[in-house]
Design a protein around this motif. Structure first.
Motif, PDB file in Angstrom:
ATOM      1  N   ALA A  84       0.811  -1.223   0.000  1.00  0.00           N
ATOM      2  CA  ALA A  84       0.000   0.000   0.000  1.00  0.00           C
ATOM      3  C   ALA A  84       0.841   1.270   0.000  1.00  0.00           C
ATOM      4  O   ALA A  84       0.371   2.326   0.411  1.00  0.00           O
ATOM      5  N   ALA A  85       2.082   1.179  -0.475  1.00  0.00           N
ATOM      6  CA  ALA A  85       2.939   2.363  -0.498  1.00  0.00           C
ATOM      7  C   ALA A  85       2.425   3.419  -1.474  1.00  0.00           C
ATOM      8  O   ALA A  85       2.458   4.621  -1.183  1.00  0.00           O
ATOM      9  N   LEU A  86       1.945   2.976  -2.629  1.00  0.00           N
ATOM     10  CA  LEU A  86       1.473   3.887  -3.676  1.00  0.00           C
ATOM     11  C   LEU A  86      -0.016   3.743  -3.967  1.00  0.00           C
ATOM     12  O   LEU A  86      -0.575   4.536  -4.721  1.00  0.00           O
ATOM     13  N   THR A  87      -0.648   2.749  -3.387  1.00  0.00           N
ATOM     14  CA  THR A  87      -2.061   2.455  -3.638  1.00  0.00           C
ATOM     15  C   THR A  87      -2.956   3.446  -2.908  1.00  0.00           C
ATOM     16  O   THR A  87      -2.713   3.779  -1.746  1.00  0.00           O
ATOM     17  N   ARG A  88      -4.001   3.882  -3.582  1.00  0.00           N
ATOM     18  CA  ARG A  88      -4.952   4.832  -2.975  1.00  0.00           C
ATOM     19  C   ARG A  88      -6.384   4.425  -3.324  1.00  0.00           C
ATOM     20  O   ARG A  88      -6.631   3.880  -4.395  1.00  0.00           O
ATOM     21  N   PRO A  89      -7.349   4.724  -2.441  1.00  0.00           N
ATOM     22  CA  PRO A  89      -8.754   4.509  -2.814  1.00  0.00           C
ATOM     23  C   PRO A  89      -9.140   5.484  -3.923  1.00  0.00           C
ATOM     24  O   PRO A  89      -8.609   6.595  -4.011  1.00  0.00           O
ATOM     25  N   TYR A  90     -10.087   5.079  -4.744  1.00  0.00           N
ATOM     26  CA  TYR A  90     -10.651   6.018  -5.705  1.00  0.00           C
ATOM     27  C   TYR A  90     -11.454   7.085  -4.948  1.00  0.00           C
ATOM     28  O   TYR A  90     -11.884   6.866  -3.808  1.00  0.00           O
ATOM     29  N   PRO A  91     -11.636   8.252  -5.542  1.00  0.00           N
ATOM     30  CA  PRO A  91     -12.372   9.322  -4.856  1.00  0.00           C
ATOM     31  C   PRO A  91     -13.741   8.872  -4.367  1.00  0.00           C
ATOM     32  O   PRO A  91     -14.454   8.146  -5.059  1.00  0.00           O
ATOM     33  N   HIS A  92     -14.068   9.316  -3.149  1.00  0.00           N
ATOM     34  CA  HIS A  92     -15.370   9.105  -2.505  1.00  0.00           C
ATOM     35  C   HIS A  92     -15.592   7.676  -2.019  1.00  0.00           C
ATOM     36  O   HIS A  92     -16.671   7.374  -1.500  1.00  0.00           O
ATOM     37  N   VAL A  93     -14.610   6.780  -2.157  1.00  0.00           N
ATOM     38  CA  VAL A  93     -14.800   5.398  -1.698  1.00  0.00           C
ATOM     39  C   VAL A  93     -15.016   5.321  -0.187  1.00  0.00           C
ATOM     40  O   VAL A  93     -15.955   4.663   0.273  1.00  0.00           O
ATOM     41  N   PRO A  94     -14.175   5.953   0.653  1.00  0.00           N
ATOM     42  CA  PRO A  94     -14.405   5.818   2.101  1.00  0.00           C
ATOM     43  C   PRO A  94     -15.780   6.317   2.540  1.00  0.00           C
ATOM     44  O   PRO A  94     -16.463   5.643   3.333  1.00  0.00           O
ATOM     45  N   ALA A 176     -22.254 -15.314 -13.841  1.00  0.00           N
ATOM     46  CA  ALA A 176     -22.220 -16.719 -13.439  1.00  0.00           C
ATOM     47  C   ALA A 176     -22.925 -16.944 -12.107  1.00  0.00           C
ATOM     48  O   ALA A 176     -23.535 -17.993 -11.887  1.00  0.00           O
ATOM     49  N   ALA A 177     -22.827 -15.954 -11.207  1.00  0.00           N
ATOM     50  CA  ALA A 177     -23.472 -16.053  -9.901  1.00  0.00           C
ATOM     51  C   ALA A 177     -24.929 -15.621  -9.932  1.00  0.00           C
ATOM     52  O   ALA A 177     -25.642 -15.767  -8.944  1.00  0.00           O
ATOM     53  N   GLN A 178     -25.363 -15.056 -11.063  1.00  0.00           N
ATOM     54  CA  GLN A 178     -26.740 -14.603 -11.260  1.00  0.00           C
ATOM     55  C   GLN A 178     -27.137 -13.549 -10.216  1.00  0.00           C
ATOM     56  O   GLN A 178     -28.162 -13.661  -9.550  1.00  0.00           O
ATOM     57  N   VAL A 179     -26.288 -12.502 -10.113  1.00  0.00           N
ATOM     58  CA  VAL A 179     -26.575 -11.388  -9.219  1.00  0.00           C
ATOM     59  C   VAL A 179     -26.477 -10.081 -10.001  1.00  0.00           C
ATOM     60  O   VAL A 179     -25.772 -10.001 -11.010  1.00  0.00           O
ATOM     61  N   PRO A 180     -27.162  -9.022  -9.558  1.00  0.00           N
ATOM     62  CA  PRO A 180     -27.024  -7.712 -10.208  1.00  0.00           C
ATOM     63  C   PRO A 180     -25.586  -7.216 -10.136  1.00  0.00           C
ATOM     64  O   PRO A 180     -24.877  -7.453  -9.144  1.00  0.00           O
ATOM     65  N   PHE A 181     -25.174  -6.508 -11.184  1.00  0.00           N
ATOM     66  CA  PHE A 181     -23.794  -6.027 -11.274  1.00  0.00           C
ATOM     67  C   PHE A 181     -23.772  -4.532 -11.556  1.00  0.00           C
ATOM     68  O   PHE A 181     -24.388  -4.060 -12.520  1.00  0.00           O
ATOM     69  N   LEU A 182     -23.065  -3.788 -10.719  1.00  0.00           N
ATOM     70  CA  LEU A 182     -22.845  -2.362 -10.916  1.00  0.00           C
ATOM     71  C   LEU A 182     -21.406  -2.164 -11.360  1.00  0.00           C
ATOM     72  O   LEU A 182     -20.468  -2.581 -10.668  1.00  0.00           O
ATOM     73  N   ALA A 203     -19.227   6.393 -12.819  1.00  0.00           N
ATOM     74  CA  ALA A 203     -17.839   6.842 -12.841  1.00  0.00           C
ATOM     75  C   ALA A 203     -17.419   7.503 -11.537  1.00  0.00           C
ATOM     76  O   ALA A 203     -16.238   7.816 -11.366  1.00  0.00           O
ATOM     77  N   ASP A 204     -18.359   7.711 -10.616  1.00  0.00           N
ATOM     78  CA  ASP A 204     -18.100   8.427  -9.371  1.00  0.00           C
ATOM     79  C   ASP A 204     -18.776   7.665  -8.239  1.00  0.00           C
ATOM     80  O   ASP A 204     -19.989   7.417  -8.294  1.00  0.00           O
ATOM     81  N   PHE A 205     -18.001   7.289  -7.226  1.00  0.00           N
ATOM     82  CA  PHE A 205     -18.551   6.474  -6.150  1.00  0.00           C
ATOM     83  C   PHE A 205     -19.586   7.201  -5.295  1.00  0.00           C
ATOM     84  O   PHE A 205     -20.338   6.555  -4.572  1.00  0.00           O
ATOM     85  N   SER A 206     -19.658   8.499  -5.388  1.00  0.00           N
ATOM     86  CA  SER A 206     -20.712   9.199  -4.658  1.00  0.00           C
ATOM     87  C   SER A 206     -22.089   8.856  -5.224  1.00  0.00           C
ATOM     88  O   SER A 206     -23.113   9.035  -4.548  1.00  0.00           O
ATOM     89  N   ALA A 207     -22.135   8.314  -6.458  1.00  0.00           N
ATOM     90  CA  ALA A 207     -23.403   7.928  -7.078  1.00  0.00           C
ATOM     91  C   ALA A 207     -23.850   6.532  -6.671  1.00  0.00           C
ATOM     92  O   ALA A 207     -25.014   6.168  -6.898  1.00  0.00           O
ATOM     93  N   LEU A 208     -22.958   5.737  -6.081  1.00  0.00           N
ATOM     94  CA  LEU A 208     -23.281   4.331  -5.854  1.00  0.00           C
ATOM     95  C   LEU A 208     -24.439   4.108  -4.880  1.00  0.00           C
ATOM     96  O   LEU A 208     -25.317   3.270  -5.158  1.00  0.00           O
ATOM     97  N   PRO A 209     -24.507   4.783  -3.736  1.00  0.00           N
ATOM     98  CA  PRO A 209     -25.647   4.538  -2.844  1.00  0.00           C
ATOM     99  C   PRO A 209     -26.996   4.761  -3.519  1.00  0.00           C
ATOM    100  O   PRO A 209     -27.946   3.994  -3.286  1.00  0.00           O
ATOM    101  N   GLY A 210     -27.098   5.763  -4.389  1.00  0.00           N
ATOM    102  CA  GLY A 210     -28.335   5.996  -5.113  1.00  0.00           C
ATOM    103  C   GLY A 210     -28.655   4.869  -6.077  1.00  0.00           C
ATOM    104  O   GLY A 210     -29.829   4.477  -6.232  1.00  0.00           O
ATOM    105  N   LEU A 211     -27.635   4.307  -6.733  1.00  0.00           N
ATOM    106  CA  LEU A 211     -27.852   3.183  -7.631  1.00  0.00           C
ATOM    107  C   LEU A 211     -28.306   1.946  -6.861  1.00  0.00           C
ATOM    108  O   LEU A 211     -29.152   1.181  -7.336  1.00  0.00           O
TER     109      LEU A 211
END
Length: 219
Positions: A84-94, A176-182, A203-211
């Motif tokens: 995790a030296a260079l790895t970062r979360p994408y914006p709005h993930v936390p 294959a698991a027959q589940v919805p995919f975002l 394209a923006d994780f702030s939209a995910l809860p609404g989806l």
């Protein structure tokens, strides 16, 4: 409340820089010129053994199981030392994860990355506590796109729900698991969005809860 399972690399985090750094050290030890970041990024998604296979093919190395095992061991040694030296979360993930957890969604992680460095990265980035289940590429006999790891993760959360990922592997796994995919469109995907099976793309994780709310309402 609906369980939600996430992929890791290219979905929640941009891990390509650390994977590239470990691969460069592995290649240098083998007397090989390192491949560029974009090339290594294109190899991510099917787990470490396949990553090393792709590096070997790109370097015109023979398909030798002993050499593959040796290079895989060296890659993992370098990667595990600094995942995790260079790895970062994408914006709005936390904030997104906190919002979904606060709403009562059981959260899980299903990745082809080995479970050890996956947990280490989550801890280093302060993301580990929200996940009630973590399945890595070495947790079960099969990896994604086989549905076994994803189904096992959902089972640990109490039942099937929604899968969130970024790639062709993730789309195939959800199917294959027959589940919805975002589908997160800003990760390591190589195929056009409209050619991948998905229930919604973002394209923006702030939209995910609404989806998620929209999918639950439509169910």
């Amino acid at each position: 409340m609906t369980p939600i399972v996430f992929d890791l690399d290219g979905t929640l985090i941009d891990s390509a820089p650390d994977i590239h750094a470990a691969a460069a050290k592995m290649q240098a030890e083998a007397g090989l010129a390192p491949l560029g970041l974009a090339r290594i990024r294109s190899f991510i998604g099917n787990g470490v053994p396949v990553l090393v296979e792709r590096i070997m093919a790109a370097q015109d190395l023979p398909s030798d199981p002993e050499l593959h095992d040796a290079l895989t061991a060296r890659f993992l040694a370098h990667y595990d030392a600094a995942p995790a030296a260079l790895t970062r979360p994408y914006p709005h993930v936390p904030a997104m994860l906190a919002e979904l957890a606060a709403a009562g969604h059981p959260l899980g992680l299903c990745t082809n990355k080995p479970v050890g460095p996956s947990r280490a990265i989550l801890a280093a980035l302060g993301l580990g506590e929200v996940f009630a289940a973590v399945t890595g590429g070495d947790s079960l006999p099969l990896r994604k796109p086989d549905p076994m790891p994803l189904c096992a993760t959902f089972a640990a959360l109490g039942g099937k729900g929604i899968y969130v990922g970024d790639s062709e592997v993730d789309a195939a796994t959800a199917g294959a698991a027959q589940v919805p995919f975002l589908l997160f469109t800003e990760g390591y995907r190589k195929t056009p969005v409209d050619e991948l099976r998905h229930d919604a793309a973002f394209a923006d994780f702030s939209a995910l809860p609404g989806l998620v709310r929209a999918l639950r309402k439509a169910a």
